[in-house]
Design a protein around this motif. Sequence first.
Motif, PDB file in Angstrom:
ATOM      1  N   ALA A  66       1.039  -1.526   0.223  1.00 50.69           N
ATOM      2  CA  ALA A  66      -0.149   0.214  -0.207  1.00 50.69           C
ATOM      3  C   ALA A  66       0.743   0.711   0.298  1.00 50.69           C
ATOM      4  CB  ALA A  66      -0.941  -0.360   1.616  1.00 50.69           C
ATOM      5  N   ASN A  67       2.323   1.016  -0.338  1.00 52.37           N
ATOM      6  CA  ASN A  67       2.922   2.716   0.502  1.00 52.37           C
ATOM      7  C   ASN A  67       3.861   2.315  -1.228  1.00 52.37           C
ATOM      8  OD1 ASN A  67       5.380   4.020   0.232  1.00 52.37           O
ATOM      9  ND2 ASN A  67       4.916   3.520   3.006  1.00 52.37           N
ATOM     10  N   PRO A  68       3.245   3.488  -1.701  1.00 54.03           N
ATOM     11  CA  PRO A  68       3.806   3.442  -2.862  1.00 54.03           C
ATOM     12  C   PRO A  68       5.486   3.886  -3.589  1.00 54.03           C
ATOM     13  CG  PRO A  68       3.629   5.456  -2.202  1.00 54.03           C
ATOM     14  CD  PRO A  68       2.587   4.504  -1.779  1.00 54.03           C
ATOM     15  N   SER A  69       6.051   4.227  -2.522  1.00 53.02           N
ATOM     16  CA  SER A  69       7.762   4.199  -2.371  1.00 53.02           C
ATOM     17  C   SER A  69       7.914   2.857  -2.309  1.00 53.02           C
ATOM     18  CB  SER A  69       7.654   5.533  -1.155  1.00 53.02           C
ATOM     19  OG  SER A  69       7.059   4.893  -0.081  1.00 53.02           O
ATOM     20  N   PHE A  70       7.631   1.711  -1.976  1.00 52.36           N
ATOM     21  CA  PHE A  70       7.805   0.061  -1.394  1.00 52.36           C
ATOM     22  C   PHE A  70       7.442  -0.289  -3.302  1.00 52.36           C
ATOM     23  CE2 PHE A  70       6.438   0.532   3.335  1.00 52.36           C
ATOM     24  CZ  PHE A  70       7.653   1.088   3.142  1.00 52.36           C
ATOM     25  N   ARG A  71       8.781  -1.530  -3.619  1.00 54.55           N
ATOM     26  CA  ARG A  71       9.187  -2.511  -3.754  1.00 54.55           C
ATOM     27  C   ARG A  71       8.558  -4.047  -3.262  1.00 54.55           C
ATOM     28  NH1 ARG A  71      13.601  -4.837  -7.767  1.00 54.55           N
ATOM     29  NH2 ARG A  71      12.112  -5.819  -9.157  1.00 54.55           N
ATOM     30  N   VAL A  72       7.106  -4.228  -3.785  1.00 55.27           N
ATOM     31  CA  VAL A  72       7.151  -5.788  -2.255  1.00 55.27           C
ATOM     32  C   VAL A  72       7.512  -6.873  -4.119  1.00 55.27           C
ATOM     33  CG1 VAL A  72       5.603  -7.231  -1.965  1.00 55.27           C
ATOM     34  CG2 VAL A  72       5.590  -3.808  -1.508  1.00 55.27           C
ATOM     35  N   ILE A  73       8.425  -7.379  -3.590  1.00 54.58           N
ATOM     36  CA  ILE A  73       8.445  -8.688  -3.690  1.00 54.58           C
ATOM     37  C   ILE A  73       8.038 -10.076  -3.775  1.00 54.58           C
ATOM     38  CG2 ILE A  73      10.369 -10.784  -4.757  1.00 54.58           C
ATOM     39  CD1 ILE A  73      12.473  -8.167  -5.059  1.00 54.58           C
ATOM     40  N   LEU A  74       6.719 -10.631  -3.673  1.00 54.36           N
ATOM     41  CA  LEU A  74       6.193 -11.971  -3.013  1.00 54.36           C
ATOM     42  C   LEU A  74       6.840 -13.517  -3.464  1.00 54.36           C
ATOM     43  CD1 LEU A  74       4.364 -13.160  -0.985  1.00 54.36           C
ATOM     44  CD2 LEU A  74       2.520 -12.362  -3.052  1.00 54.36           C
ATOM     45  N   CYS A  75       6.887 -13.918  -2.064  1.00 59.04           N
ATOM     46  CA  CYS A  75       7.635 -15.373  -2.782  1.00 59.04           C
ATOM     47  C   CYS A  75       7.038 -16.386  -3.728  1.00 59.04           C
ATOM     48  CB  CYS A  75       8.042 -15.722  -1.634  1.00 59.04           C
ATOM     49  SG  CYS A  75      10.045 -15.150  -0.972  1.00 59.04           S
ATOM     50  N   PRO A  76       6.952 -17.139  -4.303  1.00 56.05           N
ATOM     51  CA  PRO A  76       6.574 -18.232  -4.485  1.00 56.05           C
ATOM     52  C   PRO A  76       5.822 -19.553  -3.797  1.00 56.05           C
ATOM     53  CG  PRO A  76       8.306 -18.662  -5.946  1.00 56.05           C
ATOM     54  CD  PRO A  76       8.286 -17.299  -4.760  1.00 56.05           C
TER      55      PRO A  76
ATOM     56  N   ARG B  85      16.297 -17.840  -2.375  1.00 54.99           N
ATOM     57  CA  ARG B  85      18.375 -17.690  -1.803  1.00 54.99           C
ATOM     58  C   ARG B  85      18.434 -17.036  -3.517  1.00 54.99           C
ATOM     59  NH1 ARG B  85      18.449 -24.254  -0.334  1.00 54.99           N
ATOM     60  NH2 ARG B  85      18.765 -23.931   1.876  1.00 54.99           N
ATOM     61  N   ARG B  86      18.101 -16.496  -4.142  1.00 53.42           N
ATOM     62  CA  ARG B  86      18.274 -15.303  -5.463  1.00 53.42           C
ATOM     63  C   ARG B  86      18.920 -14.491  -5.242  1.00 53.42           C
ATOM     64  NH1 ARG B  86      13.406 -16.172  -9.475  1.00 53.42           N
ATOM     65  NH2 ARG B  86      13.765 -14.666 -10.084  1.00 53.42           N
ATOM     66  N   TYR B  87      18.284 -13.858  -3.462  1.00 57.07           N
ATOM     67  CA  TYR B  87      18.478 -12.282  -3.806  1.00 57.07           C
ATOM     68  C   TYR B  87      19.404 -11.911  -2.598  1.00 57.07           C
ATOM     69  CZ  TYR B  87      14.012 -11.703  -6.434  1.00 57.07           C
ATOM     70  OH  TYR B  87      13.222 -12.096  -7.110  1.00 57.07           O
TER      71      TYR B  87
ATOM     72  N   ALA C  30      10.696 -22.321   9.341  1.00 54.32           N
ATOM     73  CA  ALA C  30      12.078 -22.689   9.799  1.00 54.32           C
ATOM     74  C   ALA C  30      12.840 -22.487   8.572  1.00 54.32           C
ATOM     75  CB  ALA C  30      11.782 -22.891  11.027  1.00 54.32           C
ATOM     76  N   ALA C  31      12.241 -23.534   7.453  1.00 51.81           N
ATOM     77  CA  ALA C  31      13.172 -23.653   6.826  1.00 51.81           C
ATOM     78  C   ALA C  31      13.700 -22.155   5.814  1.00 51.81           C
ATOM     79  CB  ALA C  31      12.602 -24.304   5.895  1.00 51.81           C
ATOM     80  N   VAL C  32      12.214 -20.931   6.231  1.00 52.65           N
ATOM     81  CA  VAL C  32      11.905 -20.274   5.151  1.00 52.65           C
ATOM     82  C   VAL C  32      13.340 -19.250   5.890  1.00 52.65           C
ATOM     83  CG1 VAL C  32      10.711 -17.622   4.382  1.00 52.65           C
ATOM     84  CG2 VAL C  32      10.448 -20.610   4.035  1.00 52.65           C
ATOM     85  N   LYS C  33      13.125 -18.408   6.792  1.00 52.85           N
ATOM     86  CA  LYS C  33      13.610 -18.038   8.119  1.00 52.85           C
ATOM     87  C   LYS C  33      15.444 -18.207   8.342  1.00 52.85           C
ATOM     88  CE  LYS C  33       9.708 -18.696  11.304  1.00 52.85           C
ATOM     89  NZ  LYS C  33       9.355 -17.002  11.821  1.00 52.85           N
ATOM     90  N   ARG C  34      15.804 -19.722   7.746  1.00 54.74           N
ATOM     91  CA  ARG C  34      17.335 -19.924   8.005  1.00 54.74           C
ATOM     92  C   ARG C  34      17.495 -19.649   6.495  1.00 54.74           C
ATOM     93  NH1 ARG C  34      16.138 -24.366  10.221  1.00 54.74           N
ATOM     94  NH2 ARG C  34      15.301 -25.678   8.748  1.00 54.74           N
ATOM     95  N   ALA C  35      16.823 -19.166   4.928  1.00 56.08           N
ATOM     96  CA  ALA C  35      16.961 -19.099   4.192  1.00 56.08           C
ATOM     97  C   ALA C  35      17.633 -17.532   4.162  1.00 56.08           C
ATOM     98  CB  ALA C  35      16.270 -19.123   2.827  1.00 56.08           C
ATOM     99  N   MET C  36      16.089 -16.828   4.658  1.00 55.58           N
ATOM    100  CA  MET C  36      16.364 -15.012   4.462  1.00 55.58           C
ATOM    101  C   MET C  36      17.745 -14.912   5.434  1.00 55.58           C
ATOM    102  SD  MET C  36      12.396 -13.987   5.166  1.00 55.58           S
ATOM    103  CE  MET C  36      11.420 -14.022   4.080  1.00 55.58           C
ATOM    104  N   ILE C  37      18.347 -15.609   6.290  1.00 57.37           N
ATOM    105  CA  ILE C  37      19.398 -14.759   7.480  1.00 57.37           C
ATOM    106  C   ILE C  37      20.324 -15.392   6.435  1.00 57.37           C
ATOM    107  CG2 ILE C  37      21.154 -15.986   9.129  1.00 57.37           C
ATOM    108  CD1 ILE C  37      18.355 -16.834  10.565  1.00 57.37           C
ATOM    109  N   SER C  38      20.653 -16.712   5.187  1.00 54.47           N
ATOM    110  CA  SER C  38      21.650 -16.637   4.840  1.00 54.47           C
ATOM    111  C   SER C  38      22.392 -15.775   3.592  1.00 54.47           C
ATOM    112  CB  SER C  38      21.502 -18.029   4.138  1.00 54.47           C
ATOM    113  OG  SER C  38      20.850 -18.412   3.273  1.00 54.47           O
ATOM    114  N   ARG C  39      20.693 -14.801   3.524  1.00 54.46           N
ATOM    115  CA  ARG C  39      21.006 -13.729   2.318  1.00 54.46           C
ATOM    116  C   ARG C  39      21.546 -12.435   3.014  1.00 54.46           C
ATOM    117  NH1 ARG C  39      23.124 -15.518  -1.371  1.00 54.46           N
ATOM    118  NH2 ARG C  39      22.123 -13.995  -2.564  1.00 54.46           N
ATOM    119  N   ALA C  40      21.202 -12.293   3.937  1.00 56.54           N
ATOM    120  CA  ALA C  40      21.119 -11.061   4.973  1.00 56.54           C
ATOM    121  C   ALA C  40      22.192 -10.615   5.456  1.00 56.54           C
ATOM    122  CB  ALA C  40      19.914 -10.602   5.922  1.00 56.54           C
ATOM    123  N   LEU C  41      22.846  -9.423   5.205  1.00 54.74           N
ATOM    124  CA  LEU C  41      23.640  -8.280   6.224  1.00 54.74           C
ATOM    125  C   LEU C  41      23.757  -8.239   7.901  1.00 54.74           C
ATOM    126  CD1 LEU C  41      24.396  -5.497   3.869  1.00 54.74           C
ATOM    127  CD2 LEU C  41      25.997  -7.500   3.885  1.00 54.74           C
TER     128      LEU C  41
END
Length: 260
Positions: A137-147, A167-169, A194-205
């Motif tokens: 709803a925030n026009p300044s955001f780009r939102v990417i929704l996972c499949p 893991r692509r990002y 939990a698997a999704v959370k671990r994937a996010m952790i692995s790709r974030a600073l």
Amino acid sequence: MEQSRLSKKERHELILSEVRRSASIRVSRLALRLGVAGETIRRDLIELGDAGLLNRTYGGATISLATSEPVIAERSQTMIEERARIGRGAAGLVEKGQIVMIDGGSTTYEVARGLSQLRRELTIITNSIGVASVTGANPSFRVILCPGTYDSREASVVGEDTVEFVRRYNADIAIIGASSLSADGPSDMISGAAAVKRAMISRALSTALVVTNDKFGRNSLERICALRALSDIVTDREPQPALRAVIEAAGTELHVCSGD
């Protein structure tokens, strides 16, 4: 260092390590192993039990385990103000122009609400329908929704497709929730989540865990990561001294968003 000269903190760490490994422990065995009196071990177990880090039993202790969790629609109706404070606090960790990964959950949804009020150009990557909706709803955001495979209980998608997509990002920060938080780290009742959370952790600073105080001192089905993998923990109340000590020892910054 001789076992008999272990500090209380060191004894507590060894006791928690043993109970995580064996699921249950006996006072007599611990006393022999640590070279201290049984009464010393009993006092340690009382303190750790009061902190919610284990369950005391006759002659010993067992791991403190959460075995179920309400669906997201039910959770969102509890601790409403506490989650809102956490959401605003966690939103303050995000800087303009950053790429932010946010997983599904009732508390992470409040973070999304907090972010949506900000005038910052952000890229949001999420597996949560609710998070995508409120940030979109925030026009300044780009939102990417996972499949992925839709989980109606959590209003999120999970599964191998979701994990591979994440893991692509690359991201500046991952903001995740959890079913429980103990000295062993955050854990979750849903393995797919939990698997999704671990994937996010692995790709974030950096990674921020958002968690309400009712999750303290428990373990759920699947461990997400060690405390040292978390840059920040944002919560609504001070954790028990024993839990706070292990959080600080892990180098994780604690943010308490109290209502005082």
